[in-house]
Write an enzyme that holds these catalytic residues in place. Structure first.
Site, short mmCIF file in Angstrom:
data_model
loop_
_atom_site.label_atom_id
_atom_site.label_comp_id
_atom_site.label_asym_id
_atom_site.label_seq_id
_atom_site.Cartn_x
_atom_site.Cartn_y
_atom_site.Cartn_z
N ASP A 135 1.03 -1.19 -0.07
CA ASP A 135 0.12 0.04 -0.23
C ASP A 135 1.10 1.03 -0.01
OD1 ASP A 135 -2.27 1.86 0.23
OD2 ASP A 135 -1.77 1.89 2.48
N ASP A 178 -1.73 -0.89 6.11
CA ASP A 178 -1.79 -0.62 7.45
C ASP A 178 -2.80 -1.23 8.37
OD1 ASP A 178 -3.97 2.48 6.55
OD2 ASP A 178 -4.02 0.37 6.48
N ASP A 237 -7.02 -1.78 4.58
CA ASP A 237 -6.39 -2.66 3.43
C ASP A 237 -6.75 -4.33 3.94
OD1 ASP A 237 -5.06 -1.36 1.70
OD2 ASP A 237 -3.67 -0.71 3.15
#
Length: 613
Positions: free
Chosen positions: A315, A508, A512
């Site tokens: 991410d 995180d 996600d």
């Protein structure tokens, strides 16, 4: 060395001395039998007792049964010195195992020491020491220098430096002041802190970490499950094989004593201690070693998957970047001031927890009257809509503008763009930029050096994603993705990897969660114990340091190398010695090496995981 280990060592030394004396004394007949029986009983009574007790409970085929049968049979055949020697060296192997496991448990115990024994809670103007589990959310606790913070909370008075090494593996102290969040398990170093408790003990960082580490052993790697199943079928098979070796050949060629002796040697050789002990010890050591570096691995199975890693998908926001967005530029349309544009955007985003919304509110810098804002609706991956001072305001990305039928001008600046409309009229845009984490570039470089493909999936703009990708030299990136789009991209990447390779997603742990769950390995940025990170991921980097990811890979690969070495070593030597023993070419002493010697070598090899810093 524990008291139990010291007693075992004393028994071994006494038995060895008596064995030497018995071998040198010129005794014969029953007296010779007694001189060897004494050291045998001293060193082997617990093995005999365990064998009898296990048989009574229906657990016949284990190493205690094999050693008891082999040594009692040797005593019956008059091979006194061999019987005592086999039991003596078996106990030496057991002592090595106990010391190695003890080292591993001590390593984990050091981590477990983060659990505070008490909390000093402020009640009725006085400090009372009580169990942390009895402190309620909202109560205030006093933490003096040198004490562990017992519960998660917010500092309301004082400032100090905190030692977070037990949680993050990071030796550099962190500063804490009024308004800062502090995690349980950290050690207060300098000043007195008053902390308002934000979570009950059962939901605190320290409780969750201890639960994860304690439960890690229940999630076995494939190699561990293989050894467990292997031993279940292997031990009865060799006992039957030894019985056939003792009975069938003498029916045709005679020599009952010789063939029974060979069968006893066969039993000693066949003991699967080396595999049953060393394989779980390797994974346990790997998990403990990773924990000491602030890397929580939830089970040996994830350590095994990590060793086969081919692709790491990141991410962007909060993972590769700091996640602290700052307003860089404002581009108001004609007739609109910077102040008006910023105020409208900040009011519309006043209830959002997204980092971009927080950056707009920080840039606005004034207290927001919530009565001015109503009908707030947040569209994930698009933006927000709200009624501000009676006007309908939209603030979001280009896709949100498309849905409104607007084509705003793109600002000539790199970063995330927030477009703002009021009652359908375009007001302008704000450009917000994030900075790359110092550890990200080093981590990506280290992963690529290990042959790992690096990919970024982000909901951020294409321009911002390309900027980050070029700085980090990523192999591939995909931008402007909604949460569902990330899952689709991940599915494509999973189909591209080799059948034996694995894919990890690093995020995180909040936005996600779907991709963390879908990846072969979900790796969360722990931020010293984020609830969502600890629950959603398989591996947690407790201090958000991406350089810990290559370190975790090195630990996992070393662990798998040791496991393979031990399996090949044990099976090769045992197979060779079993054949030699069946043909009468191996004595009881070679059998001792094939059993105890190989077990000691395998345990020492596995112990290399425990010494990793």
């Amino acid at each position: 060395m524990t008291r139990k280990n010291k007693k075992a060592l004393a028994r071994i030394l006494v038995s060895a001395a008596l064995l030497l004396a018995a071998a040198l004394l010129p005794t014969e007949g029953w007296l010779r039998w007694v001189t060897f029986l004494v050291p045998y009983a001293i060193v082997g009574w617990d093995v005999l007792w365990k064998a009898v007790r296990n048989i009574a409970h229906g657990q016949v085929f284990d190493e205690n049964f094999l050693m008891a049968l082999a040594t009692v049979g040797a005593m019956a055949l008059g091979e006194y010195s061999e019987a005592v020697g086999v039991m003596l060296f078996y106990q030496v192997g057991e002592l090595f195992q106990s010391v190695a496991v003890g080292r591993s448990r001590h390593s984990i115990a050091q981590l477990m020491d983060i659990r505070p024994d008490s909390a000093r809670v402020l009640r009725d103007g006085a400090a009372q020491e009580i169990d942390p589990e009895e402190v309620a959310v909202g109560e205030k606790i006093l933490v003096r220098p040198g004490e562990k913070i017992p519960l998660d909370g917010v500092v309301t008075e004082g400032s100090s430096s905190l030692d977070t090494a037990a949680l993050t593996g990071e030796s550099l102290p962190r500063n804490a002041a009024v308004g800062d969040l502090v995690a349980s398990g950290c050690v207060n170093l300098t000043g007195v802190l008053t902390v308002e408790v934000s979570k009950p003990y059962g939901e605190s960082t320290v409780a969750k970490i201890l639960e994860l580490v304690e439960n890690a052993a229940s999630k076995k790697a494939r190699a561990e499950n293989f050894i467990t199943k292997f031993a279940r079928y292997y031990t009865p098979a060799v006992v039957i094989g030894a019985a056939l070796l003792a009975v069938v050949p003498p029916l045709f060629v005679g020599g009952w004593s010789e063939w029974i002796h060979r069968a006893l040697i066969f039993l000693v050789i066949s003991c699967p201690c080396a595999l049953v002990i060393s394989i779980p010890l390797s994974f346990f050591g790997g998990i403990g070693g990773a924990s000491r570096q602030g890397i929580l691995v939830k089970g040996g199975n994830y350590l095994e998957l990590l060793a086969k890693l081919e692709t790491v998908v990141f991410d962007k926001t909060g993972t590769l970047t700091e996640g602290v967005f700052r307003l860089q530029y404002l581009y108001p349309t004609e007739g609109v001031t910077d102040a008006e544009l910023l105020e409208t955007a900040a009011l519309a985003e006043c209830h959002s927890g997204h980092p971009i919304a927080q950056s707009l509110r920080r840039a606005y810098g004034r207290e927001i009257d919530p009565d001015r804002v109503s009908n707030v609706a947040e569209a994930p991956g698009l933006g927000v809509s709200a009624t501000v001072d009676g006007a309908i305001v939209h603030a979001g990305n280009e896709k949100l503008m498309d849905s409104l039928g607007l084509v705003p001008p793109k600002p000539n600046a790199l970063g995330t763009v927030v477009y703002v409309t009021k009652n359908g009229k375009y007001l302008g845009s704000a450009v917000i930029a994030d900075s790359i984490k110092p550890s990200a570039q080093e981590a990506v470089k280290a992963l690529k050096a290990r042959g790992i493909q690096t990919v970024m999936l982000t909901g951020d703009s294409q321009g911002a994603a390309e900027t980050a990708g070029s700085v980090l030299h990523l192999d591939e990136l995909h931008a402007e993705l909604l949460p569902g789009d990330k899952v689709e991209q991940l599915e494509t990447l999973l189909q591209r990897k080799s059948p034996k390779g694995t894919l990890a997603y690093v995020g995180d742990g909040v936005n996600d969660a779907p991709v963390l769950s879908r990846a072969d390995i979900g790796i969360a940025m722990g931020a010293m114990g984020s609830d969502a990170a600890l629950e959603a991921a398989d591996i947690v980097l407790m201090d958000d340091d991406l350089t810990k990811l290559p370190a975790a890979m090195d630990i996992s690969r070393k662990c798998l190398r040791i496991v393979r070495q031990n399996i090949v070593l044990a099976l090769t030597i045992k197979a060779l010695c079993l054949i030699l023993g069946a043909f009468g070419l191996a004595s009881m002493w070679e059998a001792v090496f094939a059993d105890v010697g190989v077990a000691v070598i395998a345990i020492l090899n596995a112990s290399r995981m425990l010494g990793r810093k």
